[in-house]
Design an enzyme around this catalytic site. Structure first.
Site, PDB file in Angstrom:
ATOM      1  CG  PHE A 258      43.158  48.857  46.570  1.00  0.00           C
ATOM      2  CD1 PHE A 258      42.036  48.170  47.246  1.00  0.00           C
ATOM      3  CD2 PHE A 258      44.255  48.973  47.264  1.00  0.00           C
ATOM      4  CE1 PHE A 258      42.462  47.620  48.425  1.00  0.00           C
ATOM      5  CE2 PHE A 258      44.451  48.444  48.905  1.00  0.00           C
ATOM      6  CZ  PHE A 258      43.572  47.918  49.101  1.00  0.00           C
TER       7      PHE A 258
ATOM      8  CG  LEU B  70      52.147  43.276  47.684  1.00  0.00           C
ATOM      9  CD1 LEU B  70      51.107  42.373  47.694  1.00  0.00           C
ATOM     10  CD2 LEU B  70      51.517  44.833  47.717  1.00  0.00           C
TER      11      LEU B  70
ATOM     12  CB  SER C  45      48.620  45.021  35.140  1.00  0.00           C
ATOM     13  OG  SER C  45      49.893  45.666  35.359  1.00  0.00           O
TER      14      SER C  45
ATOM     15  CG  LEU D 140      63.622  43.773  58.613  1.00  0.00           C
ATOM     16  CD1 LEU D 140      63.355  42.303  59.079  1.00  0.00           C
ATOM     17  CD2 LEU D 140      64.709  44.231  58.868  1.00  0.00           C
TER      18      LEU D 140
HETATM   19  S1  MYA Z   1      56.445  46.945  49.197  1.00  0.00           S
HETATM   20  C1  MYA Z   1      57.107  46.094  47.988  1.00  0.00           C
HETATM   21  C2  MYA Z   1      56.355  45.708  46.910  1.00  0.00           C
HETATM   22  N1  MYA Z   1      56.623  44.626  46.111  1.00  0.00           N
HETATM   23  C3  MYA Z   1      57.209  44.980  44.658  1.00  0.00           C
HETATM   24  O1  MYA Z   1      57.414  46.052  44.308  1.00  0.00           O
HETATM   25  C4  MYA Z   1      57.540  43.689  44.212  1.00  0.00           C
HETATM   26  C5  MYA Z   1      57.465  43.687  42.575  1.00  0.00           C
HETATM   27  N2  MYA Z   1      56.271  44.083  42.442  1.00  0.00           N
HETATM   28  C6  MYA Z   1      55.162  43.248  42.283  1.00  0.00           C
HETATM   29  O2  MYA Z   1      55.064  42.139  42.890  1.00  0.00           O
HETATM   30  C7  MYA Z   1      53.815  43.967  41.958  1.00  0.00           C
HETATM   31  O3  MYA Z   1      53.969  45.074  41.042  1.00  0.00           O
HETATM   32  C8  MYA Z   1      52.765  44.462  43.044  1.00  0.00           C
HETATM   33  C9  MYA Z   1      51.756  45.056  42.740  1.00  0.00           C
HETATM   34  C10 MYA Z   1      52.519  43.271  43.932  1.00  0.00           C
HETATM   35  C11 MYA Z   1      53.725  45.339  44.051  1.00  0.00           C
HETATM   36  N3  MYA Z   1      52.033  48.764  48.093  1.00  0.00           N
HETATM   37  O4  MYA Z   1      47.635  43.769  41.095  1.00  0.00           O
HETATM   38  P1  MYA Z   1      47.820  44.935  40.541  1.00  0.00           P
HETATM   39  C12 MYA Z   1      48.638  49.152  44.133  1.00  0.00           C
HETATM   40  C13 MYA Z   1      50.911  48.978  47.869  1.00  0.00           C
HETATM   41  O5  MYA Z   1      47.078  45.173  39.275  1.00  0.00           O
HETATM   42  P2  MYA Z   1      50.678  44.815  40.360  1.00  0.00           P
HETATM   43  C14 MYA Z   1      55.767  46.156  50.235  1.00  0.00           C
HETATM   44  O6  MYA Z   1      56.009  45.017  50.106  1.00  0.00           O
HETATM   45  C15 MYA Z   1      48.350  50.084  42.986  1.00  0.00           C
HETATM   46  O7  MYA Z   1      48.566  51.600  43.569  1.00  0.00           O
HETATM   47  N4  MYA Z   1      49.923  49.029  46.935  1.00  0.00           N
HETATM   48  O8  MYA Z   1      49.291  45.762  40.473  1.00  0.00           O
HETATM   49  C16 MYA Z   1      54.716  46.591  51.005  1.00  0.00           C
HETATM   50  C17 MYA Z   1      47.178  49.809  42.539  1.00  0.00           C
HETATM   51  O9  MYA Z   1      46.148  50.299  43.346  1.00  0.00           O
HETATM   52  P3  MYA Z   1      45.462  51.847  43.023  1.00  0.00           P
HETATM   53  C18 MYA Z   1      50.538  49.020  45.673  1.00  0.00           C
HETATM   54  O10 MYA Z   1      51.594  45.296  39.524  1.00  0.00           O
HETATM   55  C19 MYA Z   1      53.331  46.432  51.062  1.00  0.00           C
HETATM   56  C20 MYA Z   1      47.139  48.109  42.696  1.00  0.00           C
HETATM   57  O11 MYA Z   1      47.973  48.057  43.709  1.00  0.00           O
HETATM   58  C21 MYA Z   1      52.064  48.605  45.662  1.00  0.00           C
HETATM   59  O12 MYA Z   1      50.243  43.320  39.672  1.00  0.00           O
HETATM   60  C22 MYA Z   1      52.322  47.135  51.443  1.00  0.00           C
HETATM   61  C23 MYA Z   1      47.355  47.558  41.381  1.00  0.00           C
HETATM   62  O13 MYA Z   1      47.131  46.053  41.566  1.00  0.00           O
HETATM   63  C24 MYA Z   1      52.582  48.605  46.827  1.00  0.00           C
HETATM   64  N5  MYA Z   1      53.936  48.238  46.744  1.00  0.00           N
HETATM   65  O14 MYA Z   1      50.942  44.088  41.744  1.00  0.00           O
HETATM   66  C25 MYA Z   1      50.853  46.590  51.048  1.00  0.00           C
HETATM   67  N6  MYA Z   1      52.242  48.747  44.167  1.00  0.00           N
HETATM   68  O15 MYA Z   1      44.583  51.456  41.790  1.00  0.00           O
HETATM   69  C26 MYA Z   1      49.698  47.762  51.907  1.00  0.00           C
HETATM   70  C27 MYA Z   1      51.154  48.803  43.656  1.00  0.00           C
HETATM   71  O16 MYA Z   1      44.463  52.031  44.174  1.00  0.00           O
HETATM   72  C28 MYA Z   1      49.475  47.209  53.268  1.00  0.00           C
HETATM   73  N7  MYA Z   1      50.144  49.009  44.436  1.00  0.00           N
HETATM   74  O17 MYA Z   1      46.635  52.619  42.693  1.00  0.00           O
HETATM   75  C29 MYA Z   1      48.384  47.982  53.895  1.00  0.00           C
HETATM   76  C30 MYA Z   1      48.100  47.289  55.193  1.00  0.00           C
HETATM   77  C31 MYA Z   1      47.413  46.081  55.360  1.00  0.00           C
HETATM   78  C32 MYA Z   1      47.110  45.680  56.731  1.00  0.00           C
HETATM   79  C33 MYA Z   1      46.228  46.582  57.505  1.00  0.00           C
HETATM   80  C34 MYA Z   1      45.755  45.946  58.880  1.00  0.00           C
HETATM   81  C35 MYA Z   1      45.154  46.843  59.546  1.00  0.00           C
END
Ligand code: MYA
Length: 448
Positions: A54, A198, A206, A448
């Protein structure tokens, strides 16, 4: 995301504790390396030197694009000119109007946190599924009031508070949010989105739902003609602008040791430890008092002058200061020093309240943590100001006071008996390239 995923205390300050477990040691040894080296070592140590299916498609600096490694001076100069947006702004009319497709049986919702019912649903999702430490001993437990405060600053968009529900039972199973903020990067001030909270339900992990949430919030941010974002995470992604470390000051050492947050140092007894962290009952700075609404202009001036020295910092208006700093019980605490003679506001300190749920401990269920927010000292020494902050936090029954090694915090951490944590917090910019990684002390932004 306030804390690094693993943020226990690495031994006690003022003790020669050398019994840190192996994986913590490898993190601690990285103290003298550059931020890029640190990110790379962390990336490797966390087995993340892999493909990012991603993130490789997103306008973020990719690993290995680091211009600092380029020894050709001319090219360096060329790269210097490239600091700024990675993709140039589109016309809002080009942005797709339809939400991204979710897996079957799920649907999007926009969450109105003003509604008690919705706030309770977000609280319930996060309090059971949000960030835990590596050993699954603690989980962030942001309160409902805190979530409302974090999500509704001046100019917020309800459309950026995005949920995913089960189509059949309407249960909230995932969430992501953004709030607008003016962020200055060197001499450019940009209206950005701060992305936070998030979360995907543990049972849906996953399945690549997180990238869909991120794309959807990006789409909704773009619809407001905003093209940059800032966010933090405990995981290493392409590519941190800065990697910071949490430091922890024990206020209730016995409880912290009982619940496994910290350990008794080598050759330390419980009573010596309690004595080591004891604090006076009363603050020492004359004129130290809680912030009131009429202090807003003075605090805004103090903050504006102070934050100007950092590479990345928020640009706060009076309205923002009033919103983000006026005390709310168990959410945000702010204190000023009012000169008893001149009545001038000379100093300011603040912390927010973010408890964690203690998982699987018989005696304790909640850890009450204060997180250092913005602090400005112009007359009172910063060390004394922060010691007063510790005194009020102790009086208000916080168990621990946490601070990142950002801004001028390094000048007081050791002296005030903070110990380094074993977790790191990475800061990121979306669609904005910095031509050099930063040191934590160049960062003037707390998310935060
Ligand atoms: S940081 C807090 C994040 N939350 C947690 O840690 C809570 C507990 N964990 C979960 O809920 C899940 O494990 C999460 C991932 C939701 C984190 N930031 O769906 P998947 C990438 C960005 O299969 P899951 C906060 O809130 C990962 O590298 N990406 O995985 C700030 C992989 O991508 P790639 C993350 O474990 C958030 C993909 O996701 C993160 O089921 C900022 C896997 O997806 C993370 N913390 O769900 C977000 N963790 O293959 C970005 C995993 O490429 C904002 N991944 O490595 C960007 C700006 C957007 C706005 C832009 C406007 C211009």
């Amino acid at each position: 995301m306030a804390g690094a995923e693993s943020s226990h205390i690495n031994g006690n300050p003022n003790s020669d504790d050398s019994s840190t477990p192996g994986d913590n040691e490898s993190l601690m040894q990285m103290g003298s390396k550059s931020v890029e080296e640190l990110a790379k070592t962390l990336q490797k140590s966390m087995n993340l030197d892999k493909k990012h299916a991603f993130w490789e498609t997103q306008p973020v600096e990719q690993f290995g694009e680091d211009q600092d490694e380029d020894e050709d001076e001319e090219e360096d100069e060329e790269e210097d000119e490239e600091e700024g947006p990675i993709d140039h702004p589109h016309d809002v009319s080009e942005i797709r109007t339809q939400p991204y497709t979710l897996p079957d049986h799920y649907e999007w919702c926009t969450c109105d946190v003003s509604s008690d019912e919705t706030a309770a649903e977000i609280y319930s999702l996060l309090s059971t599924n949000y960030v835990e430490d590596d050993e699954n001993m603690f989980r962030f437990n942001y309160s409902k009031e805190f979530l409302r405060w974090a999500l509704q600053p001046p100019g917020y968009f309800t459309s950026w508070h995005i949920g995913v529900r089960g189509q059949a039972n309407k249960k909230l199973v995932a969430f992501i949010s953004g709030v607008p903020a003016r962020i200055r990067v060197r001499d450019r001030t940009i209206l950005m989105a701060e992305i936070n909270f998030l979360c995907v339900h543990k049972k849906l992990r996953s399945k690549r739902l997180a990238p869909v949430l991120i794309k959807e919030v990006t789409r909704r941010v773009h619809l407001e003609n905003i093209w940059q974002a800032v966010y933090t995470a405990g995981v290493v992604l392409p590519t941190p602008i800065v990697t910071c470390q949490y430091w922890h000051r024990s206020l209730n050492p016995k409880k912290l040791i009982d619940v496994g947050f910290s350990r008794l140092g080598a050759r330390m007894t419980m009573s010596r430890t309690i004595k080591l962290y004891r604090l006076p009952d009363n603050t020492v700075t004359p004129g130290f008092r809680q912030m009131e609404r009429h202090d807003v202009p003075a605090i805004r001036r103090l903050l504006q002058a102070y934050l100007a020295q950092f590479v990345v910092a928020p640009d706060f208006s009076d309205k923002d200061v009033e919103y983000w700093l006026l005390p709310i019980e168990n959410v945000i605490s702010s204190y000023v020093v009012e000169d008893p003679e001149s009545r001038e506001i000379t100093d300011f300190c603040s912390f927010y309240t973010l408890p964690s749920t203690i998982l699987g401990n018989k005696n304790h269920t909640d850890l009450k943590a204060a997180y250092s927010y913005y602090n400005v000292a112009t007359k009172t020494p910063l060390l004394q100001l922060m010691n007063d902050a510790l005194i009020v936090a102790k009086r208000e029954k916080y168990d621990v006071f946490n601070a990142l090694d950002i801004m001028h915090n390094q000048s007081f951490l050791k002296d005030l008996k903070f110990g380094p944590g074993d977790g790191h917090l990475h800061y990121y910019l979306y669609n904005y390239r910095l031509n050099a990684a930063m040191k934590p002390s160049a960062l003037g932004l707390v998310l935060l």
